[in-house]
Design an enzyme around this catalytic site. Structure first.
Site, mmCIF file in Angstrom:
data_model
loop_
_atom_site.group_PDB
_atom_site.id
_atom_site.type_symbol
_atom_site.label_atom_id
_atom_site.label_comp_id
_atom_site.label_asym_id
_atom_site.label_seq_id
_atom_site.Cartn_x
_atom_site.Cartn_y
_atom_site.Cartn_z
ATOM 1 N N TRP A 21 26.607 7.055 -21.033
ATOM 2 C CA TRP A 21 26.844 7.616 -19.916
ATOM 3 C C TRP A 21 28.184 8.386 -19.749
ATOM 4 C CZ3 TRP A 21 28.498 3.688 -15.244
ATOM 5 C CH2 TRP A 21 28.594 4.478 -13.743
ATOM 6 N N ASP A 51 22.072 4.440 -25.832
ATOM 7 C CA ASP A 51 21.407 4.381 -24.451
ATOM 8 C C ASP A 51 21.899 5.752 -23.304
ATOM 9 O OD1 ASP A 51 20.064 2.833 -22.484
ATOM 10 O OD2 ASP A 51 22.073 3.232 -21.430
ATOM 11 N N TYR A 56 22.621 11.392 -16.675
ATOM 12 C CA TYR A 56 23.847 11.271 -17.048
ATOM 13 C C TYR A 56 24.437 12.964 -17.414
ATOM 14 C CZ TYR A 56 23.464 6.239 -17.735
ATOM 15 O OH TYR A 56 23.178 4.857 -17.529
ATOM 16 N N HIS A 121 15.059 3.464 -13.756
ATOM 17 C CA HIS A 121 16.707 3.468 -13.799
ATOM 18 C C HIS A 121 17.162 2.745 -12.424
ATOM 19 C CE1 HIS A 121 20.543 5.794 -14.692
ATOM 20 N NE2 HIS A 121 20.658 4.691 -14.252
ATOM 21 N N SER A 152 15.870 -0.853 -16.029
ATOM 22 C CA SER A 152 17.274 -1.440 -16.001
ATOM 23 C C SER A 152 17.074 -1.778 -14.403
ATOM 24 C CB SER A 152 17.906 -0.163 -16.069
ATOM 25 O OG SER A 152 19.316 -0.463 -16.066
HETATM 26 N N1 NAP Z 1 22.265 1.534 -13.826
HETATM 27 C C1 NAP Z 1 22.150 1.666 -15.410
HETATM 28 O O1 NAP Z 1 21.309 1.567 -15.868
HETATM 29 C C2 NAP Z 1 23.628 1.602 -16.080
HETATM 30 C C3 NAP Z 1 24.671 1.821 -15.405
HETATM 31 C C4 NAP Z 1 25.993 1.566 -15.882
HETATM 32 C C5 NAP Z 1 25.722 1.625 -17.453
HETATM 33 N N2 NAP Z 1 24.716 1.888 -18.276
HETATM 34 C C6 NAP Z 1 24.684 1.864 -19.426
HETATM 35 O O2 NAP Z 1 25.348 0.984 -20.195
HETATM 36 C C7 NAP Z 1 26.487 1.585 -20.850
HETATM 37 C C8 NAP Z 1 28.009 0.698 -20.946
HETATM 38 O O3 NAP Z 1 28.457 0.735 -19.569
HETATM 39 P P1 NAP Z 1 29.618 1.288 -19.189
HETATM 40 O O4 NAP Z 1 29.900 2.439 -20.030
HETATM 41 O O5 NAP Z 1 29.471 1.510 -17.619
HETATM 42 O O6 NAP Z 1 30.774 0.144 -19.164
HETATM 43 P P2 NAP Z 1 31.384 -0.719 -20.323
HETATM 44 O O7 NAP Z 1 30.866 -0.519 -21.736
HETATM 45 O O8 NAP Z 1 31.836 -1.933 -19.981
HETATM 46 O O9 NAP Z 1 32.960 -0.091 -20.442
HETATM 47 C C9 NAP Z 1 33.267 1.471 -20.754
HETATM 48 C C10 NAP Z 1 34.629 1.573 -20.792
HETATM 49 O O10 NAP Z 1 35.094 1.005 -21.681
HETATM 50 C C11 NAP Z 1 36.227 1.505 -22.584
HETATM 51 N N3 NAP Z 1 35.920 1.192 -24.289
HETATM 52 C C12 NAP Z 1 34.865 1.348 -24.698
HETATM 53 N N4 NAP Z 1 35.046 0.838 -25.854
HETATM 54 C C13 NAP Z 1 36.439 0.625 -26.225
HETATM 55 C C14 NAP Z 1 37.186 0.181 -27.178
HETATM 56 N N5 NAP Z 1 36.849 -0.124 -28.173
HETATM 57 N N6 NAP Z 1 38.631 0.091 -27.067
HETATM 58 C C15 NAP Z 1 39.119 0.317 -25.694
HETATM 59 N N7 NAP Z 1 38.280 0.822 -24.613
HETATM 60 C C16 NAP Z 1 36.961 0.861 -24.804
HETATM 61 C C17 NAP Z 1 35.911 3.002 -22.338
HETATM 62 O O11 NAP Z 1 37.130 3.613 -22.234
HETATM 63 P P3 NAP Z 1 37.941 4.814 -21.315
HETATM 64 O O12 NAP Z 1 39.119 3.985 -20.893
HETATM 65 O O13 NAP Z 1 38.295 5.619 -22.329
HETATM 66 O O14 NAP Z 1 37.288 5.314 -20.612
HETATM 67 C C18 NAP Z 1 35.106 3.084 -20.970
HETATM 68 O O15 NAP Z 1 35.884 3.023 -19.948
HETATM 69 C C19 NAP Z 1 26.746 2.965 -20.299
HETATM 70 O O16 NAP Z 1 27.325 3.908 -20.795
HETATM 71 C C20 NAP Z 1 25.034 3.379 -19.886
HETATM 72 O O17 NAP Z 1 24.706 3.606 -21.038
HETATM 73 C C21 NAP Z 1 23.426 1.646 -17.445
#
Ligand code: NAP
Length: 327
Positions: A21, A51, A56, A121, A152
């Site tokens: 995302w 994913d 996005y 989605h 999702s």
């Molecule tokens: N409706 C849907 O279907 C939907 C909705 C939301 C998400 N998604 C999918 O789920 C994925 C994951 O969710 P998300 O991206 O919202 O949230 P998440 O994975 O819970 O959190 C991502 C955040 O964590 C930080 N991060 C990631 N790896 C890290 C690490 N190793 N060390 C320190 N910080 C780290 C990133 O840093 P920064 O501080 O650098 O930004 C980012 O802010 C999305 O990318 C997307 O593919 C789908």
């Protein structure tokens, strides 16, 4: 890296995936060169599951993954994308023709003949009561435009309804240390029906990395700034719907449970993989270092029972009363 079968897709995928995302440019500053290096770092570390979604960065995330796939030909990578949010959320918009158009656009963006997995989605709850939506997806499998489809969802009840349709191969749902309800009602049923489970927002939008504080300033284009109260989309997608200050306080309690040599983010990912019925966690990474660190969580030893119990109690006492019934 551990590999698991993603339900009825019959494909093996890495237990830690890559959530794409943020690299679409939808939250905070990103540059494409770094995003591509992050994708490659993930694949080098054994990640085979990516994913994304057609919205996005309005296709930018898919196009970056398309470029990345072109640079890694011959590898067995699995891309899950999504459709249904290029139009206002209205059942009348979900026609076979629209599905075909959106899928063709994603195939084009990704540079593939056939999509590995298309996920609806976060469509309105009513869509899971319309068999013709799923029949249209069955037709797209028959036509060869998609290998499989899934959903999702926001809510556990939507997931339970969706998996009544036999063609649903996978469900993507929020599941993490501060969002535990899916384990209560959904994961066992998904396993029983051989439905793969992708757990999104595994780090509660970064909260569960332990690096955020009350003084953290988020970019104006970052949903952690503009969607704190659900102003733009479901508030459950931002910090898993947990009030920021409460989340920070719980994170302080988690610090002493982090295994030696690991980070809190890795512990949070490993916690997810402990649950039976979960296929993979898909943390969102923006940099190669984050991608590598996330992938390494798969190799951590199982969390000790005392840590699992403490996390269960923290959830029960501090989080459950606030959000449990909402999703
Ligand atoms: N409706 C849907 O279907 C939907 C909705 C939301 C998400 N998604 C999918 O789920 C994925 C994951 O969710 P998300 O991206 O919202 O949230 P998440 O994975 O819970 O959190 C991502 C955040 O964590 C930080 N991060 C990631 N790896 C890290 C690490 N190793 N060390 C320190 N910080 C780290 C990133 O840093 P920064 O501080 O650098 O930004 C980012 O802010 C999305 O990318 C997307 O593919 C789908």
């Amino acid at each position: 890296m551990e590999y698991r079968r993603l339900g009825k897709t019959q494909r093996q995928v890495s237990a830690i995936g890559f959530g794409a995302w943020a690299i679409g440019g939808s939250w905070g500053e990103v540059d494409d060169a770094t995003s591509l290096r992050a994708l490659h770092a993930a694949a080098d570390a054994g990640v085979t599951l990516f994913d994304t979604a057609d919205v996005y960065g309005d296709g930018h995330s898919e196009r970056l993954i398309g470029q990345f796939l072109g640079e890694r030909r011959g590898e067995s990578l699995f891309v899950a994308t999504k459709m249904g949010r290029r139009v206002p959320l209205d059942l009348a918009a979900y026609t076979p023709e629209a599905f075909r158009e959106w899928i063709d656009r994603s195939r084009d963006n990704l540079g593939v003949e056939r999509l590995d997995l298309i996920q609806l989605h976060c469509l309105p709850t009513d869509s899971y009561y319309h068999p013709e939506i799923f029949a249209a997806l069955d037709d797209l499998v028959t036509q060869g435009a998609i290998a499989s489809y899934g959903v999702s969802v926001e809510r556990v009840e939507e997931a339970l309804k969706a998996i009544e349709f036999p063609g649903v191969a996978s469900v993507q749902i929020i599941y993490n240390i501060v969002r535990q309800r899916p384990a209560e009602h959904f994961l066992a049923e998904a396993a029983r029906r051989d439905v793969g489970v992708l757990t999104r927002v595994p780090l509660a939008s970064g909260l569960l990395t332990g690096k955020l504080s009350k003084d953290t300033v988020f970019d104006e284009s970052d949903h952690r700034r503009f969607n704190r109260h659900g102003e733009a989309f479901d508030v459950g997608e931002t910090f898993a719907g947990v009030d920021y200050e409460t989340g920070l306080a719980v994170v302080e309690e988690l610090r002493s449970l982090v295994p030696a040599g690991a980070t809190m983010a890795q512990m949070a990912l490993r916690w997810i993989l402990m649950a039976e019925g979960v296929t993979a966690a898909i943390p969102g990474a923006k940099t190669p270092d984050q991608a590598r660190a996330n992938a390494a969580a798969s190799d951590l030893a199982p969390l000790p029972p005392a840590a699992m119990e403490r996390i269960a109690r923290l959830y029960e006492e501090r989080i459950k009363p606030l959000v449990h019934q909402r999703w």
